[in-house]
Design a protein around this motif. Sequence first.
Motif: not given
Length: 476
Positions: A232-241, A252-258, A302-306, A312-317
């Motif tokens: 499957a695949d899913y929409y995902v938000s990343i870091g604001k910058l 920013k969101t990191p790049l790498g193997v985690y 996300v919080p339940s109202p959303m 581009l909306a997170s602090d890196g998550c």
Amino acid sequence: MASIFPGFPDSKPEPAQPALVERGWVRFWKHLNVVDPFHPSARALSRLHLLSRLVLVLLGICLCIAFFFIKRINQPTMVSEALGNPIASLRSGSVDPLYLVQSSDVELRLSKIYEQIHNNQLNDAQFTVEKLEQDYPNLPVAHMIRGDLLMAKARALSTIGVGTGQAEERLADLRAEFKARLLAIQQPPNKEVVPAMLMRLAEQQKTVLLVDAGRNRMYVYEKKQDVLHYVADYYVSIGKLGTEKSREGDQKTPLGVYEITQSLPSEKLPEFYGKAAMALNYPNEWDVLHGKTGHGIWIHGVPSPMYARPPLASDGCLVMSNQDVEAITHMVVPGVTQVVITDHIDWNDARSNNQAEAEVSQSLKTWHKDRMQKDWDGFRQHYSSQFAMSSIKPEVLTDTLKARLVQTSPGAQISNLSILGSPQSKGMVVTTFDLIQSINNQTHTEKYRLYWQKERGNAWKIVYEGVVPVPAELTL
């Protein structure tokens, strides 16, 4: 002046006109009070003038109505152009039906709305989007499209979002989310190829998460009989910058193997994180080696109202809708499941991936053999001139490796091997495995990690080596 003859008019009567044969066309003119169309009186001429004006007015009305309908027919196409390039794959039926079943319900409906708009079916599109709003009342993208459809009935739209009346910054976020979701339907994963980075999963690892940050998409692959299959695949938000996180607070969101180190259900989470959260081991070994700082990079909801966040909306998550992040939690195992985050995915056929995996596996096998034989001359050939280790000064690297070679116990084995490409350097591969040794008559298992770099002559060389630490307890 009164008549001098009471009961009679002053003026003389006009002479009588000759009668006409009342045929069809004569009756028509007679109905208009025209006695003789070929010798009209002043009254007949006046009525002909009125009739011609009436005909001109009716002709003008007909032209206006025709222009209005022509404009309305073209209007949906203008809306479609405002939404972006047409999605040819949807209209041609080339999208894999299996993919449509596995795709997000929201994205399937958005793609249907887009197709209806492009096919000039505004009323159908409005019905579909209103049903989408009923089922997902906290989906701002749906509200934006409905506003545009309502406005499109009055005039052509230059871009999407003008019917909502929201601030331009907010509209830019909604447009980006809409296009990212449509692109996922337009360009689904090809079942004939696999991501080049996913070479091999460990025996204990059933799934792997691959995040294409450039497309705001998370792909889930599953291992079945040592063969990777798309799940499957899913929409995902990343870091604001964006990506390539390097320091604390850079958004920013990191790049790498985690790895997913821990998973937390909603009852243990603040409302901000939604229905579930999974912690990643950022900074990993390579990040620490290169001085990257920061912490608390999670996959969460996300919080339940959303419903979801903009691209581009997170602090890196990595932030997903609650229903998507809950689905992910059932596919992963903390301490086992790996996550590859990249800006771009290269795709290979299975044969090419198997060949690359075989090269790395052979290099690892030779490294282990030389280590077991404690052959220093052969052993050191596996290491790059760029080799480094965390907390080890360059001048003592050789002594450290020699000490490890001496301490290697006979009969040490490698198991549970995974081989994944890393976006942190071109041509880099990360091998993670269990190194099982017998120490003081007791079996001792360490999780080991080697970073390999392809160098001149297509030789794989080790650029980092280390034991994977046990993750600390997650704190909020």
